[in-house]
Design a protein around this motif. Sequence first.
Motif, PDB file in Angstrom:
ATOM      1  N   UNK A  70       0.674  -1.030   0.278  1.00 29.24           N
ATOM      2  CA  UNK A  70       0.334  -0.150  -0.359  1.00 29.24           C
ATOM      3  C   UNK A  70       0.893   1.537   0.294  1.00 29.24           C
ATOM      4  N   UNK A  71       0.765   2.433  -0.824  1.00 30.36           N
ATOM      5  CA  UNK A  71       1.264   3.267  -0.819  1.00 30.36           C
ATOM      6  C   UNK A  71       1.538   4.216   0.655  1.00 30.36           C
ATOM      7  N   UNK A  72       2.136   5.153   0.682  1.00 29.93           N
ATOM      8  CA  UNK A  72       2.329   5.916   1.767  1.00 29.93           C
ATOM      9  C   UNK A  72       3.262   5.192   2.596  1.00 29.93           C
ATOM     10  N   UNK A  73       3.902   4.413   3.062  1.00 29.65           N
ATOM     11  CA  UNK A  73       4.955   3.594   3.835  1.00 29.65           C
ATOM     12  C   UNK A  73       5.884   4.403   4.362  1.00 29.65           C
ATOM     13  N   UNK A  74       7.107   5.274   3.085  1.00 27.47           N
ATOM     14  CA  UNK A  74       7.782   5.352   3.807  1.00 27.47           C
ATOM     15  C   UNK A  74       7.148   7.384   3.801  1.00 27.47           C
ATOM     16  N   UNK A  75       7.644   7.635   5.439  1.00 26.02           N
ATOM     17  CA  UNK A  75       6.669   8.895   6.111  1.00 26.02           C
ATOM     18  C   UNK A  75       7.663   9.802   5.878  1.00 26.02           C
ATOM     19  N   UNK A  76       9.467   9.020   6.030  1.00 26.96           N
ATOM     20  CA  UNK A  76       9.795  10.195   6.784  1.00 26.96           C
ATOM     21  C   UNK A  76      11.285  10.047   5.513  1.00 26.96           C
ATOM     22  N   UNK A  77      12.668  11.297   6.352  1.00 24.89           N
ATOM     23  CA  UNK A  77      13.601  11.004   4.995  1.00 24.89           C
ATOM     24  C   UNK A  77      14.183   9.672   5.472  1.00 24.89           C
ATOM     25  N   UNK A  78      14.991   8.856   5.262  1.00 22.82           N
ATOM     26  CA  UNK A  78      15.591   7.681   5.869  1.00 22.82           C
ATOM     27  C   UNK A  78      16.363   7.325   5.389  1.00 22.82           C
ATOM     28  N   UNK A  79      17.814   7.741   6.095  1.00 22.53           N
ATOM     29  CA  UNK A  79      19.475   7.545   5.660  1.00 22.53           C
ATOM     30  C   UNK A  79      19.942   5.990   6.142  1.00 22.53           C
ATOM     31  N   UNK A  80      20.735   5.857   4.851  1.00 18.76           N
ATOM     32  CA  UNK A  80      21.411   4.324   5.172  1.00 18.76           C
ATOM     33  C   UNK A  80      23.092   4.779   4.367  1.00 18.76           C
ATOM     34  N   UNK A  81      23.782   4.494   5.089  1.00 23.68           N
ATOM     35  CA  UNK A  81      25.108   4.618   5.402  1.00 23.68           C
ATOM     36  C   UNK A  81      25.869   3.325   5.306  1.00 23.68           C
ATOM     37  N   UNK A  82      26.858   3.321   4.140  1.00 26.39           N
ATOM     38  CA  UNK A  82      27.794   3.012   3.002  1.00 26.39           C
ATOM     39  C   UNK A  82      28.640   2.115   4.033  1.00 26.39           C
ATOM     40  N   UNK A  83      29.588   1.303   3.864  1.00 23.95           N
ATOM     41  CA  UNK A  83      30.590   0.841   4.703  1.00 23.95           C
ATOM     42  C   UNK A  83      31.689   1.417   4.625  1.00 23.95           C
ATOM     43  N   UNK A  84      32.539   1.664   5.782  1.00 27.29           N
ATOM     44  CA  UNK A  84      33.288   2.320   6.128  1.00 27.29           C
ATOM     45  C   UNK A  84      34.240   2.232   5.368  1.00 27.29           C
ATOM     46  N   UNK A  85      34.504   4.058   4.847  1.00 23.91           N
ATOM     47  CA  UNK A  85      35.132   4.390   4.065  1.00 23.91           C
ATOM     48  C   UNK A  85      34.881   4.647   2.972  1.00 23.91           C
ATOM     49  N   UNK A  86      33.993   4.306   2.410  1.00 25.49           N
ATOM     50  CA  UNK A  86      32.821   5.306   0.598  1.00 25.49           C
ATOM     51  C   UNK A  86      32.634   6.433   0.920  1.00 25.49           C
ATOM     52  N   UNK A  87      31.993   6.212   2.276  1.00 24.86           N
ATOM     53  CA  UNK A  87      31.680   7.480   2.749  1.00 24.86           C
ATOM     54  C   UNK A  87      30.115   8.380   2.016  1.00 24.86           C
ATOM     55  N   UNK A  88      29.257   7.250   1.530  1.00 27.46           N
ATOM     56  CA  UNK A  88      28.032   7.414   1.269  1.00 27.46           C
ATOM     57  C   UNK A  88      27.047   7.428   1.635  1.00 27.46           C
ATOM     58  N   UNK A  89      26.343   8.146   2.131  1.00 29.49           N
ATOM     59  CA  UNK A  89      25.115   7.283   2.167  1.00 29.49           C
ATOM     60  C   UNK A  89      23.609   7.481   1.179  1.00 29.49           C
ATOM     61  N   UNK A  90      22.440   6.250   1.595  1.00 29.28           N
ATOM     62  CA  UNK A  90      21.278   6.637   0.405  1.00 29.28           C
ATOM     63  C   UNK A  90      19.839   7.157   0.964  1.00 29.28           C
ATOM     64  N   UNK A  91      19.222   7.638   0.877  1.00 28.17           N
ATOM     65  CA  UNK A  91      18.300   8.942   1.322  1.00 28.17           C
ATOM     66  C   UNK A  91      16.844   8.264   0.432  1.00 28.17           C
ATOM     67  N   UNK A  92      15.897   7.696   1.526  1.00 29.69           N
ATOM     68  CA  UNK A  92      15.234   6.879   1.248  1.00 29.69           C
ATOM     69  C   UNK A  92      14.105   7.892   0.637  1.00 29.69           C
ATOM     70  N   UNK A  93      13.040   8.854   0.261  1.00 25.97           N
ATOM     71  CA  UNK A  93      12.406   9.303   0.990  1.00 25.97           C
ATOM     72  C   UNK A  93      10.821   8.928   0.786  1.00 25.97           C
ATOM     73  N   UNK A  94       9.547  10.022   1.061  1.00 20.49           N
ATOM     74  CA  UNK A  94       9.064   9.540   0.688  1.00 20.49           C
ATOM     75  C   UNK A  94       8.531   9.459  -0.522  1.00 20.49           C
ATOM     76  N   UNK A  95       7.128   8.968  -0.557  1.00 16.67           N
ATOM     77  CA  UNK A  95       6.229   9.319  -1.939  1.00 16.67           C
ATOM     78  C   UNK A  95       5.482  10.785  -1.874  1.00 16.67           C
ATOM     79  N   UNK A  96       5.831  10.859  -3.661  1.00 18.43           N
ATOM     80  CA  UNK A  96       4.422  11.899  -3.480  1.00 18.43           C
ATOM     81  C   UNK A  96       3.391  11.223  -4.844  1.00 18.43           C
TER      82      UNK A  96
END
Length: 217
Positions: A70-96
């Motif tokens: 069902x739509x509307x699952x992600x309701x916040x900006x969710x941040x995930x961090x990658x492996x140490x040294x990569x210095x990268x994050x993925x951001x899961x966004x709420x849907x529009x």
Amino acid sequence: MTTGLDAELIEQGRKLFAGEWQFIWASPSIETLPPMAGLEVAFAGRSNVGKSSLINALTGRSTLARTSRTPGRTQELIFFEGPKGADVRLVDMPGYGFASAPKARIASWTSLIHDFLLGRATLARVYVLIDARHGIKDIDKTVLGTLDRSAVSYQVVLTKADEVKAAEMAERTDTTRTQLASHPAAFPDVLVTSSRTGGGIPELRAAMARLIGEHRR
Ligand SMILES: Nc1nc2c(ncn2[C@@H]2O[C@H](COP(=O)(O)OP(=O)(O)OP(=O)(O)O)[C@@H](O)[C@H]2O)c(=O)[nH]1
Ligand SMILES: [Mg+2]
């Protein structure tokens, strides 16, 4: 689909996502974002297009990001961090475009999405997910417009390719590419993925490995 992404980049992408990815932060508002660090890659798109599923497919962790039929699952900006040294994050966004939510919530998600896309200095790339069955809709155009005004590089990803026959997929890809021609800030080419079959996932990982490489230089 593999244009410009050679075997070496595919391997770098594989390695990047073979490492440990973890949840670090959830933000319901623009005032509560994590301190800026490293490089961020965000996934935007209509509600239910498959943003959270794509993050799970990329990281190989089926329950890292929360998904739902069902739509509307992600309701916040969710941040995930990658492996140490990569210095990268993925951001899961709420849907529009989730029309049946209360008006005030739609307004607050919409401003959160647009404010984040326009104002985040560490945001290096946005993937705008479009359902391969439907193509670009008017609501997607407002987000593409915001991205045109931001300094962020962005690329369209057609999702749920497993639901579309090959001939229709080729046509949808062509039409989407044509529509993007009027968005000079967009990558001219589109990626095609399926979180269900894993199609296009190595290429998307490679595209991110290339982005990280470009920022290191
Ligand atoms: N067939 C198919 N279904 C998919 C694919 N990716 C996601 N789905 C399904 O689409 C639905 C929505 O997936 P989510 O990943 O939760 O979508 P989302 O964009 O994060 O949705 P919101 O958080 O509500 O904005 C779920 O039922 C998924 O199983 C895919 O590649 N193929
Ligand atoms: Mg989601």
